[in-house]
Write a protein that holds these residues in place. Sequence first.
Motif, PDB file in Angstrom:
ATOM      1  N   ALA A 129     -46.687  22.227 -40.625  1.00 35.93           N
ATOM      2  CA  ALA A 129     -47.429  21.018 -40.991  1.00 35.93           C
ATOM      3  C   ALA A 129     -48.927  21.228 -40.821  1.00 35.93           C
ATOM      4  O   ALA A 129     -49.731  20.830 -41.672  1.00 35.93           O
ATOM      5  CB  ALA A 129     -46.955  19.840 -40.139  1.00 35.93           C
ATOM      6  N   SER A 182     -50.554  22.680 -43.684  1.00 40.48           N
ATOM      7  CA  SER A 182     -50.349  22.008 -44.977  1.00 40.48           C
ATOM      8  C   SER A 182     -50.796  20.554 -44.929  1.00 40.48           C
ATOM      9  O   SER A 182     -50.202  19.687 -45.577  1.00 40.48           O
ATOM     10  CB  SER A 182     -48.863  22.079 -45.367  1.00 40.48           C
ATOM     11  N   VAL A 213     -52.448  17.054 -45.564  1.00 45.82           N
ATOM     12  CA  VAL A 213     -52.971  16.293 -46.703  1.00 45.82           C
ATOM     13  C   VAL A 213     -54.090  15.373 -46.236  1.00 45.82           C
ATOM     14  O   VAL A 213     -55.118  15.223 -46.884  1.00 45.82           O
ATOM     15  CB  VAL A 213     -51.850  15.472 -47.371  1.00 45.82           C
ATOM     16  N   THR A 231     -50.714  13.172 -42.329  1.00 38.19           N
ATOM     17  CA  THR A 231     -49.639  13.556 -43.247  1.00 38.19           C
ATOM     18  C   THR A 231     -49.775  15.017 -43.662  1.00 38.19           C
ATOM     19  O   THR A 231     -50.883  15.518 -43.874  1.00 38.19           O
ATOM     20  CB  THR A 231     -49.663  12.677 -44.516  1.00 38.19           C
ATOM     21  N   ARG A 247     -47.857  18.085 -46.325  1.00 38.51           N
ATOM     22  CA  ARG A 247     -46.946  18.313 -47.466  1.00 38.51           C
ATOM     23  C   ARG A 247     -46.636  19.800 -47.520  1.00 38.51           C
ATOM     24  O   ARG A 247     -47.485  20.610 -47.898  1.00 38.51           O
ATOM     25  CB  ARG A 247     -47.598  17.850 -48.779  1.00 38.51           C
ATOM     26  N   THR A 283     -44.937  22.917 -49.028  1.00 38.95           N
ATOM     27  CA  THR A 283     -44.353  23.419 -50.265  1.00 38.95           C
ATOM     28  C   THR A 283     -44.392  24.943 -50.263  1.00 38.95           C
ATOM     29  O   THR A 283     -45.340  25.544 -49.753  1.00 38.95           O
ATOM     30  CB  THR A 283     -45.134  22.910 -51.494  1.00 38.95           C
ATOM     31  N   LYS A 338     -39.712  13.429 -44.633  1.00 35.02           N
ATOM     32  CA  LYS A 338     -39.053  12.947 -45.852  1.00 35.02           C
ATOM     33  C   LYS A 338     -39.016  14.089 -46.855  1.00 35.02           C
ATOM     34  O   LYS A 338     -40.033  14.733 -47.103  1.00 35.02           O
ATOM     35  CB  LYS A 338     -39.801  11.754 -46.451  1.00 35.02           C
ATOM     36  N   ARG A 339     -37.860  14.332 -47.411  1.00 35.30           N
ATOM     37  CA  ARG A 339     -37.712  15.379 -48.406  1.00 35.30           C
ATOM     38  C   ARG A 339     -37.863  14.768 -49.793  1.00 35.30           C
ATOM     39  O   ARG A 339     -37.198  13.791 -50.134  1.00 35.30           O
ATOM     40  CB  ARG A 339     -36.346  16.052 -48.276  1.00 35.30           C
ATOM     41  N   THR A 340     -38.763  15.341 -50.598  1.00 35.95           N
ATOM     42  CA  THR A 340     -38.917  14.935 -51.989  1.00 35.95           C
ATOM     43  C   THR A 340     -38.427  16.067 -52.884  1.00 35.95           C
ATOM     44  O   THR A 340     -37.925  17.086 -52.400  1.00 35.95           O
ATOM     45  CB  THR A 340     -40.390  14.618 -52.310  1.00 35.95           C
ATOM     46  N   ALA A 391     -41.221  18.974 -52.205  1.00 34.78           N
ATOM     47  CA  ALA A 391     -41.917  19.215 -50.946  1.00 34.78           C
ATOM     48  C   ALA A 391     -41.197  18.540 -49.793  1.00 34.78           C
ATOM     49  O   ALA A 391     -40.410  17.605 -49.970  1.00 34.78           O
ATOM     50  CB  ALA A 391     -43.353  18.705 -51.032  1.00 34.78           C
ATOM     51  N   LEU A 431     -42.233  16.358 -46.754  1.00 34.30           N
ATOM     52  CA  LEU A 431     -43.361  15.573 -46.264  1.00 34.30           C
ATOM     53  C   LEU A 431     -43.206  15.319 -44.772  1.00 34.30           C
ATOM     54  O   LEU A 431     -42.142  14.894 -44.308  1.00 34.30           O
ATOM     55  CB  LEU A 431     -43.444  14.233 -46.999  1.00 34.30           C
ATOM     56  N   LEU A 448     -44.520  12.791 -42.449  1.00 31.58           N
ATOM     57  CA  LEU A 448     -45.187  11.503 -42.625  1.00 31.58           C
ATOM     58  C   LEU A 448     -45.998  11.081 -41.408  1.00 31.58           C
ATOM     59  O   LEU A 448     -46.909  10.256 -41.520  1.00 31.58           O
ATOM     60  CB  LEU A 448     -44.138  10.422 -42.938  1.00 31.58           C
TER      61      LEU A 448
END
Length: 248
Positions: free
Chosen positions: A179, A182, A184, A188, A190, A192, A225-227, A230, A232, A234
């Motif tokens: 994290a 990465s 944001v 937070t 993201r 990837t 949270k998985r999208t 990516a 995330l 949170l």
Amino acid sequence: MEGSGASQHSTSESGTGGTPATGSALCGFDLFSGLDAAALADIERACSRKRFAPQEQIIDRDSRSRDVCFVLSGRARVVNYSLSGREITFDDILSGSYFGELAAIDGRPRSASVMAVEETVIAQLSHQVFMDILAKHPKVALHVMERLARIIRSADERIMDLSTLAAQNRVQGELLRQAHNSMVDATTARITPIPLHADIASRVSTTRETVARVLNDLARAGIVKRTKGALLILDVPELEAMVQDMHG
């Protein structure tokens, strides 16, 4: 972190001593940031380029090769294997970084294997040329020393975690590390591509089932949270607090 003894199936793209593989292939490397154009061109002319397919081995642990490798594109992974054959991941090496300096410096066998995670292009430099560069350019030598110091500190932290933390706590710590690379915004991250359960398990010496259970727990807590593309994080501060608590 170990250097390059190229796989026989790799594709050679430029012979040592020829024209530079690309006009400024090494310009993006922090290692050479203090060199002028002429010195950088000399180094490029001494390099050979090789391309590796995904999952292809770049170097083998205990081999006697001593080249230093620069990742021009793609991603390589430093791994070792337990006596039972379980893969243990140490680090991923991205474009703009390098590996192999240990064997180049001390002449001993490679301390780990390195494989291509995706299609990867490597510039290889002989240990003789590498050592000449360190002797001629003190700033480059200092950069290498600082890098080795970071590796030692990271290894110390990993040993402490493996010795003192439960598996689920090690997974949380690995997620926090990714994290931090990465972010944001202030809270937070993201990540990837989405890290595979097996990759995380290999890094922290646990099972995929444990990784899945920890991720599910963090998802229920609203921390991850998985999208589609990516993972995330949170609430990075909350994950940091969890990791700090487990360190006491």
